[in-house]
Design a protein around this motif. Structure first.
Motif, PDB file in Angstrom:
ATOM      1  N   THR A   1       0.547  -0.599  -6.247  1.00 18.39           N
ATOM      2  CA  THR A   1       0.061  -0.554  -4.871  1.00 18.39           C
ATOM      3  C   THR A   1      -1.458  -0.491  -4.933  1.00 18.39           C
ATOM      4  O   THR A   1      -2.008   0.237  -5.764  1.00 18.39           O
ATOM      5  CB  THR A   1       0.591   0.704  -4.149  1.00 18.39           C
ATOM      6  OG1 THR A   1       2.013   0.646  -4.138  1.00 18.39           O
ATOM      7  CG2 THR A   1       0.078   0.786  -2.720  1.00 18.39           C
TER       8      THR A   1
ATOM      9  N   ALA B   1      -4.191  -8.438  -1.499  1.00 19.31           N
ATOM     10  CA  ALA B   1      -2.815  -8.918  -1.331  1.00 19.31           C
ATOM     11  C   ALA B   1      -2.575 -10.211  -2.096  1.00 19.31           C
ATOM     12  O   ALA B   1      -1.445 -10.523  -2.466  1.00 19.31           O
ATOM     13  CB  ALA B   1      -2.512  -9.116   0.155  1.00 19.31           C
TER      14      ALA B   1
ATOM     15  N   ALA C   1       2.263  -5.294  -5.569  1.00 20.53           N
ATOM     16  CA  ALA C   1       3.494  -5.232  -4.780  1.00 20.53           C
ATOM     17  C   ALA C   1       3.207  -4.895  -3.323  1.00 20.53           C
ATOM     18  O   ALA C   1       3.963  -5.265  -2.429  1.00 20.53           O
ATOM     19  CB  ALA C   1       4.438  -4.193  -5.384  1.00 20.53           C
ATOM     20  N   ARG C   2       2.109  -4.176  -3.076  1.00 24.03           N
ATOM     21  CA  ARG C   2       1.867  -3.666  -1.728  1.00 24.03           C
ATOM     22  C   ARG C   2       0.395  -3.317  -1.608  1.00 24.03           C
ATOM     23  O   ARG C   2      -0.206  -2.840  -2.579  1.00 24.03           O
ATOM     24  CB  ARG C   2       2.700  -2.392  -1.543  1.00 24.03           C
ATOM     25  CG  ARG C   2       2.765  -1.861  -0.128  1.00 24.03           C
ATOM     26  CD  ARG C   2       3.883  -0.828  -0.025  1.00 24.03           C
ATOM     27  NE  ARG C   2       3.572   0.354  -0.838  1.00 24.03           N
ATOM     28  CZ  ARG C   2       3.615   1.611  -0.369  1.00 24.03           C
ATOM     29  NH1 ARG C   2       3.958   1.851   0.888  1.00 24.03           N
ATOM     30  NH2 ARG C   2       3.326   2.624  -1.161  1.00 24.03           N
TER      31      ARG C   2
ATOM     32  N   ALA D   1       1.236 -10.100  -1.372  1.00 29.61           N
ATOM     33  CA  ALA D   1       1.796  -8.784  -1.085  1.00 29.61           C
ATOM     34  C   ALA D   1       1.628  -8.438   0.395  1.00 29.61           C
ATOM     35  O   ALA D   1       0.677  -8.888   1.028  1.00 29.61           O
ATOM     36  CB  ALA D   1       1.094  -7.741  -1.945  1.00 29.61           C
ATOM     37  N   PRO D   2       2.555  -7.649   0.931  1.00 30.26           N
ATOM     38  CA  PRO D   2       2.385  -7.203   2.316  1.00 30.26           C
ATOM     39  C   PRO D   2       1.246  -6.175   2.424  1.00 30.26           C
ATOM     40  O   PRO D   2       1.013  -5.411   1.495  1.00 30.26           O
ATOM     41  CB  PRO D   2       3.725  -6.535   2.646  1.00 30.26           C
ATOM     42  CG  PRO D   2       4.290  -6.142   1.313  1.00 30.26           C
ATOM     43  CD  PRO D   2       3.779  -7.139   0.315  1.00 30.26           C
TER      44      PRO D   2
ATOM     45  N   GLU E   1      -0.027  -2.961   4.544  1.00 31.55           N
ATOM     46  CA  GLU E   1       0.414  -1.937   5.496  1.00 31.55           C
ATOM     47  C   GLU E   1      -0.773  -1.063   5.879  1.00 31.55           C
ATOM     48  O   GLU E   1      -1.616  -0.760   5.040  1.00 31.55           O
ATOM     49  CB  GLU E   1       1.484  -1.039   4.860  1.00 31.55           C
ATOM     50  CG  GLU E   1       2.773  -1.763   4.554  1.00 31.55           C
ATOM     51  CD  GLU E   1       3.666  -0.947   3.604  1.00 31.55           C
ATOM     52  OE1 GLU E   1       3.564   0.296   3.608  1.00 31.55           O
ATOM     53  OE2 GLU E   1       4.432  -1.583   2.861  1.00 31.55           O
TER      54      GLU E   1
END
Ligand SMILES: Cc1cc2nc3c(=O)[nH]c(=O)nc-3n(C[C@H](O)[C@H](O)[C@H](O)COP(=O)(O)OP(=O)(O)OC[C@H]3O[C@@H](n4cnc5c(N)ncnc54)[C@H](O)[C@@H]3O)c2cc1C
Ligand SMILES: Cc1cc2nc3c(=O)[nH]c(=O)nc-3n(C[C@H](O)[C@H](O)[C@H](O)COP(=O)(O)OP(=O)(O)OC[C@H]3O[C@@H](n4cnc5c(N)ncnc54)[C@H](O)[C@@H]3O)c2cc1C
Lengths: 311, 250
Positions: A33, A49, A55-56, A162-163, A165
């Protein structure tokens, strides 16, 4: 195992050291992350990303993180760190400032400035200005680590998806506040990741000579400029030019040391350069012990000749 | 205002260290020891603040073996008023030192702690920041200029891109960078005077701090050596080498 990498960035994009830190994360293994904490930092978050192996991305976007203090950076890093086994940041002045706060708050040791990942809990780090390499094993539940960027190759800057958030940053700490900054502006490449570095020492004798003698050479070579501590202390060059144990660590393809004696504290910052050239009038100067190519003579004659010979 | 300055005893910066043959660490027997250079800068800054009337007392603390007492005497010769030796033969890692210093802060109640930014032996660059976090205090690391106001300090910091100024609430922890000041040399009379200044000793046990190391050093090795290169006779030869042998010119 899961790893949090704290990005060093300028809001618009990532600083190169972040890419090297991701390589260290990949060597540890496990999902990665990336935390991007800043203000209007969507550009940097998007760049994170797009990195392979991410991954995140957590994006903490808040006005007070435009120039984050150690207190505010540590607070947001601690939230992002929850559930991770490893927390990594590049070991520049950014990471060095807040990472020990993260470690102390978690009641764990910090492993500073690693140059090798042996396993998920064992790392190699230089001590004594790089004159010894210690292999250390951490028994702590969370490993808080700063990474020496020059010791790891960068990951490629694309290929991932990657997303992103949003992460709510805690309110600003009343303990400290950013007031102002004075950044060196230079059209030259950044010292920390330049392909060529031209460094001047005490022998330059003045700020004027430092510039008038070295700049033409740096221009010819497309180089960043560096300085020994003696040159910075004497005011020939700004503080962020200092190469060495207590300045910047560089490892360019070509490092040209001009009028630098080669004290161990200076060597600590440049001896991993691929090719080292030294110009010094003293044939016994220690810099020649690490230089691939040496020229013995007066820099005020040799450097202009070199500029001319480079055509 | 009382200032606490943690000082570390390290191998002198001029000594070329040797890695122990058994890989356990570096040779420290019969090696010149000195005060960590960044801590000399910290002592100097604190003493200047007292001389300027901003501070009333400068107290030193050093954690480690018996030899730390010499380091403390050196610091008192530079002008500090008194000293505390936290005596321990154990390997003290930064988190343990920060916890010891937190306990000392609890006893001494300083308004400011000035640390070095890094110790030149382990190069960890952690202790001051860790101490600030444990105390819940603000910090200003890598200081090149310090101005003390009523309840806050304004500190200019050396950062990768240049300089940054922060305002930090007191009490706080400041760590010193190289260009904060140029430390004075201790004069002979001051070295004599320092021998009579108060020096107390406590142990980690008395401070209630567990100093068990969290990091285990598996081995210490020498870095790969660079092969010595060649001295060239002319600039033309250098350019040819860079172009044809090293292939670093574009
Ligand atoms: C705690 C601590 C931290 C330090 N950290 C760093 C650090 O991070 N980086 C760093 O660089 N230093 C550091 N130092 C300082 C280091 O020990 C040296 O003092 C410093 O590197 C010397 O700089 P210099 O080589 O420019 O100067 P000098 O050692 O004075 O060398 C000048 C050289 O120029 C040569 N010369 C003179 N005139 C000419 C001429 N006309 N032509 C050609 N050659 C000439 C001389 O032969 C000499 O070799 C640190 C020191 C301490 C105590
Ligand atoms: C291979 C290895 C072997 C070791 N062996 C020993 C050993 O035999 N005995 C032993 O005692 N330790 C040993 N240590 C621990 C080591 O010497 C340090 O005390 C510890 O790692 C702190 O790191 P640092 O000084 O680099 O911290 P930094 O965070 O770089 O220090 C910054 C500042 O904190 C303050 N500070 C740090 N340490 C002290 C202190 N002790 N007292 C007062 N102020 C301090 C100073 O102001 C200093 O400038 C060993 C470490 C290693 C890696």
């Amino acid at each position: 195992m899961s790893i949090l990498v704290i990005a060093e960035h300028d809001n618009a994009g990532l600083r190169p050291a972040t890419l090297n830190t991701l390589t260290a994360a990949a060597k540890i293994g496990g999902p990665v992350t990336v935390l991007v904490a800043g203000s209007e930092c969507a550009g940097a978050a998007a760049a994170a990303a797009a990195l392979p192996g991410v991954a995140r991305v957590l994006s903490a976007d808040a006005p007070h993180l435009a120039h984050p203090t150690a207190e505010d950076m540590a607070a947001v890093a601690l939230i992002a760190a929850a559930g991770h086994s490893h927390v990594l940041a590049p070991s520049g002045s950014f990471g060095k400032n807040f990472m020990p706060r993260v470690a102390a708050t978690l009641d764990v040791a910090q492993v500073s400035d690693i140059v090798e990942v042996v396993s998920a809990d064992t790392f190699v780090r230089p001590i004594y200005a790089g004159n010894a390499l210690a292999t250390v094993q951490s028994a702590d539940a969370v490993k808080v680590i700063t990474v020496r960027a020059t010791a790891f190759d960068p990951v490629t800057a694309s290929g991932g998806n990657a997303p992103v958030e949003a992460l709510q940053a805690p309110p600003p700490s009343p303990l400290s506040a950013f007031v102002s900054q004075e950044l060196s502006t230079s059209p030259r490449p950044e010292l920390g990741n330049a392909r060529v570095v031209v460094t001047g020492g005490r022998a330059l004798g003045s700020a004027e000579a430092y510039r008038s003698v070295l700049e033409p050479l740096a221009d010819k070579l497309g180089a960043a400029m560096g300085a020994s501590r003696a040159a910075v202390d004497a005011g020939y060059a700004p503080n962020d030019f200092q190469v060495g144990q207590t300045g910047k660590i560089v490892a360019p393809d070509l490092y040209v040391a001009i009028g630098v004696s080669g004290a161990i504290q200076h060597l600590a910052g440049m001896k991993d350069s691929k090719v080292i050239v030294a110009i010094n009038k003293d044939a016994d100067a220690p810099i020649f012990q690490v230089a691939d190519y040496g020229l013995v003579g007066d820099l005020f004659e040799l450097v202009p000749q070199l500029v001319e010979a480079l055509g | 205002m009382k200032i606490l300055v943690p000082v570390k005893r390290v191998i002198d910066y001029n000594v070329k260290i040797r890695v122990a043959a058994d890989g356990s660490g570096v040779e420290t027997a019969n090696v010149k020891m000195s005060m960590n250079p960044f801590d000399e800068i910290a002592v100097e800054e604190a003493v200047r603040l007292r001389e300027a009337g901003v501070a009333s007392e400068v107290v030193l603390v050093s954690c480690g073996v018996a030899g730390c007492v010499d380091t403390l005497r050196t610091g008192m010769a530079l002008g500090a008023d008194r000293a505390l030796h936290v005596s321990s033969d154990a390997e003290l890692q930064p988190l343990a030192v920060a916890r010891l210093l937190k306990a000392v802060v609890g006893r001494e109640q300083p308004h400011l702690v000035i640390c070095g930014k890094q110790a030149i032996d382990d190069d960890a660059n952690q202790t001051g920041q860790m101490l600030a976090a444990l105390l819940g205090w603000g910090q200003a690391a890598f200081a090149s200029r310090v101005q003390i106001g009523d309840n806050r300090a304004s500190v200019t910091r050396e950062i990768d891109g240049g300089l940054e100024t922060v305002s930090v609430a007191l009490p706080a922890v400041i760590t010193t960078d190289l260009r904060l000041n140029e430390p004075r040399f201790a004069s002979l009379p001051n070295i004599m005077k320092a021998k009579k200044k108060p020096l107390d000793t406590v142990t980690p046990d008395e401070l209630g701090v567990d100093v068990t190391p969290r990091l285990k050093t598996l081995k210490v090795a020498e870095p790969p050596k660079r092969a010595a290169g060649v001295k060239l006779a002319s600039v033309a030869e250098l350019v040819a080498k860079l172009r044809d042998e090293a292939k670093v010119l574009r």
